[in-house]
Design a protein around this motif. Structure first.
Motif, PDB file in Angstrom:
ATOM      1  N   SER A 187      35.613   5.535  15.565  1.00 27.52           N
ATOM      2  CA  SER A 187      36.865   5.827  14.871  1.00 27.52           C
ATOM      3  C   SER A 187      37.690   4.556  14.771  1.00 27.52           C
ATOM      4  O   SER A 187      37.919   3.879  15.780  1.00 27.52           O
ATOM      5  CB  SER A 187      37.654   6.903  15.636  1.00 27.52           C
ATOM      6  OG  SER A 187      38.980   6.982  15.164  1.00 27.52           O
ATOM      7  N   VAL A 188      38.129   4.211  13.554  1.00 21.38           N
ATOM      8  CA  VAL A 188      38.971   3.029  13.380  1.00 21.38           C
ATOM      9  C   VAL A 188      40.337   3.259  14.021  1.00 21.38           C
ATOM     10  O   VAL A 188      40.909   2.356  14.633  1.00 21.38           O
ATOM     11  CB  VAL A 188      39.128   2.695  11.884  1.00 21.38           C
ATOM     12  CG1 VAL A 188      40.120   1.550  11.677  1.00 21.38           C
ATOM     13  CG2 VAL A 188      37.777   2.323  11.277  1.00 21.38           C
ATOM     14  N   ALA A 189      40.862   4.477  13.936  1.00 18.45           N
ATOM     15  CA  ALA A 189      42.202   4.770  14.458  1.00 18.45           C
ATOM     16  C   ALA A 189      42.267   4.643  15.969  1.00 18.45           C
ATOM     17  O   ALA A 189      43.175   4.013  16.519  1.00 18.45           O
ATOM     18  CB  ALA A 189      42.634   6.170  14.026  1.00 18.45           C
ATOM     19  N   SER A 190      41.282   5.217  16.678  1.00 15.74           N
ATOM     20  CA  SER A 190      41.329   5.225  18.143  1.00 15.74           C
ATOM     21  C   SER A 190      40.507   4.123  18.783  1.00 15.74           C
ATOM     22  O   SER A 190      40.713   3.780  19.949  1.00 15.74           O
ATOM     23  CB  SER A 190      40.843   6.584  18.660  1.00 15.74           C
ATOM     24  OG  SER A 190      39.460   6.760  18.358  1.00 15.74           O
ATOM     25  N   GLY A 191      39.534   3.582  18.047  1.00 18.50           N
ATOM     26  CA  GLY A 191      38.654   2.560  18.609  1.00 18.50           C
ATOM     27  C   GLY A 191      37.549   3.111  19.482  1.00 18.50           C
ATOM     28  O   GLY A 191      36.827   2.350  20.122  1.00 18.50           O
TER      29      GLY A 191
END
Length: 282
Positions: free
Chosen positions: A207-211
């Motif tokens: 996930s790009v948002a959470s890493g």
């Protein structure tokens, strides 16, 4: 053949040759009931072509090669339109609007060019801090569909960058040693996830948002060096010696549909979306 890309004609492809010292790029046409025929040869590179990239808007395409050059071409003529000399083996990518292209180099350097004014030089240059003073060049660059995010691969890492500021949003490991060949990575159609083949033969999704890693798919007998996400669908394709197609489970699909319905309802309430009206019959 290597780096095969479709042109805007579904019958024609452009690809790099791997036949010995012949580094010409081939333009090939397929016809039903007939043998494929070569339309054109594009000659100029003096070493192996490592990247072929088609403009999403017109007949322009770019090539990058081990001769440390980026060349711009037009499908309508065999003459090279421009040559950009670089200090190392480069890689290239067009944005999805065909207005900008990126050139990835060593030392973490990425240069952005105006596709209609490349002769003026880059209008922006980024340096990825983790790759500063690194002799390993980028092996891949790609833009998100909205052009806001730039993905790059170098030194066993996948970097997700702000395409305007050049800042690093996230980085993910693909398990590849510094000197190893890096598997391809790609962004999901909405830019929210990164998918990549990894050295342990798995396909990992972050996930790009959470890493965080949100999935690990196991099916390939070898390292999957090719990974593509459908531009407008919840579908991914990966390949080693075999090709695998991936779709989310039923629960994920239901959640996605519910989310899209909620977003559509919000747009209707805010007057941002006008549903189609039935046509009057005469």
């Amino acid at each position: 053949a290597q780096n095969v890309v479709w042109t805007h004609d579904v019958r024609r492809v452009v690809y790099a040759s791997n036949k010995g010292d012949d580094h010409a790029v081939r333009y090939l046409e397929f016809s039903e009931g007939a043998a494929p025929k070569f339309v054109q040869y594009f000659r100029g590179h003096t070493d192996r072509v490592t990247k072929v990239c088609m403009s999403p808007k017109n007949d322009t395409f770019m090539t990058a090669a081990q001769d440390r050059a980026v060349r711009l071409w037009d499908l309508r003529t065999p003459q090279c339109q421009a040559v950009l000399q670089t200090p190392c083996q480069p890689t290239v990518a067009f944005d999805q609007q065909g207005l900008v292209f990126a050139v990835g180099l060593d030392n973490g350097i990425i240069k952005l060019y105006d596709a209609s004014g490349y002769d003026q030089g880059p209008f922006e240059t980024f340096v990825v801090p983790d790759l500063r003073n690194s002799p390993v060049p980028f092996s891949q660059l790609s833009f998100s569909n909205d052009g806001k995010v730039l993905l790059g691969i170098a030194e066993g890492k996948i970097f997700v960058l702000d395409a305007f500021a050049g800042s690093v949003i996230r980085s993910f490991p693909n398990g590849v040693a510094e000197a190893g060949a890096a598997p391809e990575a790609c962004l999901s159609y909405d830019g929210k996830y990164v998918l990549s083949g990894c050295e342990d033969k798995s396909i990992k999704v972050w996930s790009v948002a959470s890493g965080t890693q949100v999935a690990a798919w196991l099916a390939h007998p070898g390292v999957p060096y090719c990974a593509k996400w459908a531009p407008r669908r919840l579908l991914a394709a990966t390949a080693c010696g075999a090709v695998c197609l991936w779709v989310p489970g039923k629960e994920v699909l239901q959640q996605h549909m519910q989310k899209e319905q909620q977003q559509l309802q919000q747009q209707l309430q805010q007057g941002q979306y006008a549903p189609l009206q039935p046509q009057q019959q005469y």
